[in-house]
Write an enzyme that holds these catalytic residues in place. Sequence first.
Site, PDB file in Angstrom:
ATOM      1  CB  THR A 136      -1.295   0.163   1.376  1.00 20.26           C
ATOM      2  OG1 THR A 136      -1.509   1.065   1.796  1.00 20.26           O
ATOM      3  CG2 THR A 136      -0.353  -0.089   2.184  1.00 20.26           C
ATOM      4  CE1 TYR A 179      -4.018  -2.403   6.203  1.00 20.50           C
ATOM      5  CE2 TYR A 179      -3.300   0.471   5.116  1.00 20.50           C
ATOM      6  CZ  TYR A 179      -3.904  -1.490   4.779  1.00 20.50           C
ATOM      7  OH  TYR A 179      -3.861  -1.149   3.430  1.00 20.50           O
TER       8      TYR A 179
HETATM    9  N1  LIG Z   1      -8.612  -1.795  -2.389  1.00 23.44           N
HETATM   10  C1  LIG Z   1      -7.363  -1.062  -2.676  1.00 23.44           C
HETATM   11  O1  LIG Z   1      -7.487   0.297  -2.872  1.00 23.44           O
HETATM   12  C2  LIG Z   1      -6.056  -1.251  -1.394  1.00 23.44           C
HETATM   13  C3  LIG Z   1      -5.337  -0.342  -1.309  1.00 23.44           C
HETATM   14  C4  LIG Z   1      -3.934  -1.075  -1.264  1.00 23.44           C
HETATM   15  C5  LIG Z   1      -4.115  -2.167  -0.120  1.00 23.44           C
HETATM   16  N2  LIG Z   1      -4.518  -3.330  -0.760  1.00 23.44           N
HETATM   17  C6  LIG Z   1      -4.354  -4.157  -0.033  1.00 23.44           C
HETATM   18  O2  LIG Z   1      -4.953  -5.087  -0.805  1.00 23.44           O
HETATM   19  C7  LIG Z   1      -5.389  -6.409  -0.509  1.00 23.44           C
HETATM   20  C8  LIG Z   1      -6.903  -6.160  -0.872  1.00 23.44           C
HETATM   21  O3  LIG Z   1      -7.530  -5.780  -0.607  1.00 23.44           O
HETATM   22  P1  LIG Z   1      -9.402  -5.143  -1.033  1.00 23.44           P
HETATM   23  O4  LIG Z   1      -9.826  -4.113  -1.563  1.00 23.44           O
HETATM   24  O5  LIG Z   1      -9.112  -5.937  -1.611  1.00 23.44           O
HETATM   25  O6  LIG Z   1     -10.007  -5.307   0.447  1.00 23.44           O
HETATM   26  P2  LIG Z   1     -10.611  -6.833   1.241  1.00 23.44           P
HETATM   27  O7  LIG Z   1     -11.388  -6.866   2.207  1.00 23.44           O
HETATM   28  O8  LIG Z   1     -12.055  -6.769   0.305  1.00 23.44           O
HETATM   29  O9  LIG Z   1     -10.370  -8.022   0.583  1.00 23.44           O
HETATM   30  C9  LIG Z   1      -9.377  -8.843   1.880  1.00 23.44           C
HETATM   31  C10 LIG Z   1      -9.707 -10.353   1.818  1.00 23.44           C
HETATM   32  O10 LIG Z   1      -9.031 -11.174   2.794  1.00 23.44           O
HETATM   33  C11 LIG Z   1      -9.781 -11.716   3.600  1.00 23.44           C
HETATM   34  N3  LIG Z   1      -9.056 -11.674   4.708  1.00 23.44           N
HETATM   35  C12 LIG Z   1      -8.767 -10.830   5.749  1.00 23.44           C
HETATM   36  N4  LIG Z   1      -8.382 -11.651   6.984  1.00 23.44           N
HETATM   37  C13 LIG Z   1      -7.612 -12.864   6.606  1.00 23.44           C
HETATM   38  C14 LIG Z   1      -6.991 -13.912   7.170  1.00 23.44           C
HETATM   39  N5  LIG Z   1      -6.715 -13.438   8.329  1.00 23.44           N
HETATM   40  N6  LIG Z   1      -7.066 -14.788   6.692  1.00 23.44           N
HETATM   41  C15 LIG Z   1      -6.659 -15.457   5.310  1.00 23.44           C
HETATM   42  N7  LIG Z   1      -8.129 -14.436   4.452  1.00 23.44           N
HETATM   43  C16 LIG Z   1      -8.385 -13.231   5.239  1.00 23.44           C
HETATM   44  C17 LIG Z   1     -11.115 -11.476   3.571  1.00 23.44           C
HETATM   45  O11 LIG Z   1     -11.824 -11.830   3.888  1.00 23.44           O
HETATM   46  C18 LIG Z   1     -11.242 -10.162   1.980  1.00 23.44           C
HETATM   47  O12 LIG Z   1     -12.291 -11.141   1.456  1.00 23.44           O
HETATM   48  C19 LIG Z   1      -5.373  -6.287   1.111  1.00 23.44           C
HETATM   49  O13 LIG Z   1      -4.093  -6.453   1.375  1.00 23.44           O
HETATM   50  C20 LIG Z   1      -5.105  -4.664   1.550  1.00 23.44           C
HETATM   51  O14 LIG Z   1      -4.502  -4.129   2.265  1.00 23.44           O
HETATM   52  C21 LIG Z   1      -5.738  -2.633  -0.975  1.00 23.44           C
END
Ligand SMILES: NC(=O)c1ccc[n+]([C@@H]2O[C@H](COP(=O)([O-])OP(=O)(O)OC[C@H]3O[C@@H](n4cnc5c(N)ncnc54)[C@H](O)[C@@H]3O)[C@@H](O)[C@H]2O)c1
Length: 363
Positions: A136, A179
């Site tokens: 991120t 975070y």
């Molecule tokens: N959406 C964004 O803009 C963004 C930006 C930067 C980084 N990210 C990173 O990208 C990744 C995906 O983000 P997203 O927006 O799809 O979020 P999201 O919450 O939709 O997806 C994360 C998934 O991980 C699963 N999860 C959470 N904890 C878990 C665990 N302990 N074991 C197994 N599964 C687990 C959740 O159930 C969920 O399905 C994350 O790591 C997030 O930090 C997202």
Amino acid sequence: MRMSIALRKEDSRPVLVTGGCGFIGCNIVSALAARGTRVLVIDNLSRAGVQENAHWLKARHGERVDIRTADIRDAEAVTDAVARVSAVLHLAGQVAVTSSLESPTQDFEVNARGTLNVLEAVRLANPGAPVIFASTNKVYGRLFTDADIVRAGERYAPADARFAPGLSEATALDFYSPYGCSKGTADQYVHDYARVFGLRTVVLRMSCIYGNRQFGTEDQGWLAHFLLQAIRGAPITLYGDGLQVRDALHVSDAVAAWIGALDRIDDVAGRVFNLGGGPDNSLSLLEFLDLIAELRGSAPTIRFDRWRPGDQPWYVSDISAVSRALDWRPRVSPREGVRLLDRWLESRFGGAADVLQRDEMHA
Ligand SMILES: NC(=O)c1ccc[n+]([C@@H]2O[C@H](COP(=O)([O-])OP(=O)(O)OC[C@H]3O[C@@H](n4cnc5c(N)ncnc54)[C@H](O)[C@@H]3O)[C@@H](O)[C@H]2O)c1
């Protein structure tokens, strides 16, 4: 550009996607399955709404997508999954700064320890497997003090024009918020396992990704959250003054970059990239509200609250490195992407069409 033909054409083992029922994860899984790749998903389904993404994936791709409910904190389950796949796309995580402030230990366990579980499983059970990690922009901290920022219409801009192309990967790390610390720790482990153990890892430092199948909340996924509030006729709280700027990247473009990195792993192993919309796709919160008003024909109700810890007044990715390395560029403008997301949210949450969507999902 060399392609990792061996990975795509000859390796029949599935690709593992952790967090594959989440917003970005399920879009990646669907794109991989659509091109004929088998996918193994592990997800603990802790994010509200993602069970629906699991149903959607199964309805679309059937046996090609194998979904297992497992937690990345469970090292044994992670190793069991990693041992049988051709590559690992690691997206599972605790995703909200706000939750990390409420429970820093849990945030650390999932993001830092969970990622170490993934890396150790690869190192010990499947060292040839590429690993791509969802990092991120929060690893760069707040970046600008009030004195470094000027107001330009409805948005902030850096006072120093040298930042205009965006922040590059050479920007100093400055973890801010639990975070930021847990993702930053994971980011550095993933990068270092390439140097020290020779794993084929890539770190993608993503900024604001948005699009279909995003269950945005006030805590994470602000673009989808704002739209959803507008659809519901509910007020939107702006933390800060709304002039803060982000570069938005539609999920289809993000997916193309993830799959591009997988296909070109021989060229990009060991690299770290900023992945976002870049300067051309940047917008402030207020500008986004204007876009919603234009799209929906009425302005949402807004109220203001105090800045949240570590909130960046201006973050725009310099995407030149990822563009060059993957022969990639964003294709969907915020105007078009937001229109698509509005349509999806309207069909999912907006009333009668909701029923149709659910029927279609379980068909
Ligand atoms: N959406 C964004 O803009 C963004 C930006 C930067 C980084 N990210 C990173 O990208 C990744 C995906 O983000 P997203 O927006 O799809 O979020 P999201 O919450 O939709 O997806 C994360 C998934 O991980 C699963 N999860 C959470 N904890 C878990 C665990 N302990 N074991 C197994 N599964 C687990 C959740 O159930 C969920 O399905 C994350 O790591 C997030 O930090 C997202």
